[in-house]
Design a protein around this motif. Structure first.
Motif, short mmCIF file in Angstrom:
data_model
loop_
_atom_site.label_atom_id
_atom_site.label_comp_id
_atom_site.label_asym_id
_atom_site.label_seq_id
_atom_site.Cartn_x
_atom_site.Cartn_y
_atom_site.Cartn_z
N GLU A 199 47.86 43.01 42.83
CA GLU A 199 46.69 43.85 42.55
C GLU A 199 45.91 43.32 41.36
O GLU A 199 44.68 43.35 41.34
N LEU A 241 43.80 40.42 42.60
CA LEU A 241 42.66 40.90 43.38
C LEU A 241 41.61 41.56 42.48
O LEU A 241 40.40 41.38 42.70
N HIS A 297 39.66 38.84 40.79
CA HIS A 297 38.70 38.27 41.74
C HIS A 297 37.49 39.18 41.89
O HIS A 297 36.34 38.71 41.89
N ASP A 298 37.74 40.48 42.02
CA ASP A 298 36.63 41.43 42.16
C ASP A 298 35.72 41.40 40.94
O ASP A 298 34.50 41.50 41.06
#
Length: 476
Positions: A434, A437, A440-441
């Motif tokens: 998480e 991710l 990355h977001d």
């Protein structure tokens, strides 16, 4: 010594690189000379393994290791030795040009596909090395831009005979296995080859055979259109800037970027349909993209380049209450493709004169350099150092490291506010997956904001510029 390894390379060349069996002995001699061997004894090879090899890397590995171990070359000389060995196994430049031309005369796309495959099989385009880049698609944004953190080794300054683009690089150093194809662009000899970086599908470069600077005005637009003719319906050509302005870096050697994939920008829909009173036959629109892109197409090279020149000239001299331009601060990216008999121009309006709010410190850490054509097309290329920095951010987000803003290292301090904010938004630490991710977001959102910040008009603010061009909005 190396009997099996060199026999494997000869079999690879005959299978993948079109080497004639009669040329095998000469190739063996050249390789032995490079490796300071008296000779080798041919051995049988595993043809099934060789036929399935995607590149020469696995076959070259033991040969290059031998060279380093025996002092034939240092670690920093391995790339050049690899290129020299592959050059001994490849088609000569004239042979490759002849084969490309024969295929091109029948089917342009097959010719470029063949050349790309050959560039991979000869080791010049190393897809295994390219795959080491951190890369992902920003799926949650308005448009699916792609993020690329470049981890490929940077070329050393001063290692080129003239400049990074000159034809003298062919055969020089670690470019011994580089092959280019010649072409005619507007009566000038140019050459084409694929880029080692492959930031987008079949990323290539089209270069003037002479060391001349990038030109401005209608002449470069006509060259772009003729270059689009050469590339064919499956590709595009583009240029970083068409005028020497104070924010538009122009290389001292004229060249265009090329690709064979519909980029995120070129996939964007239509925000508004336009109509020119002077050129009513042009199919014209504003793309629904982050920055300001005016797109138009027609079958006439003369008329499309004529209008493109007028548009770019008008933009170069444009100013208003938001854009304090003195005639030196507005510039353009230009992309041209040729499909269904029509030349399609996409002109991205850019300016260093637009009043903007200051950005957060981490924006500069993520993307400090001016945006290139590659970035504008939707492939955001970020610096090498960011790979380790983002991994460090992840460690704070997943709890592997305790977050203490005062204890951050100098290279991590610009990310302090971002880390604190993300920890708060997460409600504390999260799993490693998480955290990755979420990072990355965050990078996706920053890149989107940076790209959007290059827009020079928003909505109705574009109308005064269009009015000056004799262009009206007909459908919003």
């Amino acid at each position: 010594m190396l009997d099996q390894e060199i026999s494997n390379l000869i079999a690879y060349a005959e299978t993948h690189l079109m080497m004639d069996e009669l040329d095998g002995a000469q190739a063996v001699g050249r390789i032995c000379s490079l490796l300071k061997l008296d000779g080798v004894s041919p051995t049988d090879t595993d043809l099934a393994e060789i036929e399935s090899a995607p590149s020469p890397n696995k076959l070259l590995a033991p040969v290059l290791a031998y060279a380093v171990e025996h002092g034939i070359c240092a670690e920093d000389g391995v790339a050049a030795l690899k290129a020299e060995i592959m050059d001994a196994l490849m088609l000569r430049p004239s042979e490759l040009n002849d084969l490309f031309a024969d295929t091109y005369a029948v089917n342009k796309q097959k010719a470029f596909d063949w050349l790309f495959d050959y560039s991979v099989k000869d080791g010049y385009v190393d897809l295994e090395q390219c795959a080491k880049n951190d890369r992902w698609e920003a799926k949650e944004l308005k448009s699916k831009i792609e993020i690329v953190i470049n981890l490929m080794p940077e070329a050393k300054t001063g290692e080129y005979p003239k400049c990074p683009l000159c034809k003298e690089n062919v055969g020089f150093g670690d470019r011994a296995n580089m092959r280019v194809v010649s072409c005619d662009i507007g009566g000038e000899e140019w050459f084409f080859n694929y880029s080692r970086h492959q930031y987008f599908d079949k990323h290539g470069v089209l270069v003037n055979g002479e060391h001349v600077p990038m030109q401005s005005g209608k002449v470069v637009l006509e060259k772009l259109a003729r270059a689009a003719d050469f590339i064919g319906a499956d590709g595009f050509v583009g240029v970083n800037a068409v005028a020497e302005n104070s924010g538009a870096k122009i290389t001292s050697h004229e060249h265009f970027q090329t690709g064979f994939r519909s980029t995120p920008m070129l996939k964007a829909g239509v925000k508004a349909k336009l109509k020119s009173r002077e050129y009513p036959y042009l199919d014209m629109s504003v793309r629904d993209w982050y920055n300001t892109v005016i797109s138009f197409s027609h079958s006439s090279l003369e008329k499309t380049t004529e209008f493109a020149d007028k548009l770019i000239t008008a933009w170069k001299n444009y100013s208003d209450e938001r854009i304090e331009n003195d005639g030196t601060k507005n510039f353009c990216n230009v992309i041209v493709s040729k499909a269904n008999g029509k030349y399609c121009f996409d002109i991205i309006l850019r300016s260093n004169a637009v009043k903007k709010a200051k950005t957060s410190p981490e924006y500069g850490e993520i993307k400090a350099d001016a945006l290139s054509l590659t970035d504008m097309l939707g492939y955001f290329v970020l610096p090498n150092k960011l790979s380790e920095q983002l991994k460090q951010v992840q460690l704070y987000l997943d709890g592997s490291l305790p977050f203490d803003e005062k204890a951050l290292s100098p290279e991590m301090k610009p990310f302090a506010k971002m880390i604190a904010r993300m920890l708060k938004e997460q409600g504390g630490t999260v799993s490693k997956l998480e955290a990755k991710l979420n990072v990355h977001d965050e990078v996706d959102a920053v890149c989107e904001k940076i790209l959007a910040s290059t827009a020079v008009f928003d909505g109705a603010t574009i109308r005064p510029f269009l009015d000056g061009l004799g262009v009206e909005v007909v459908i919003k």
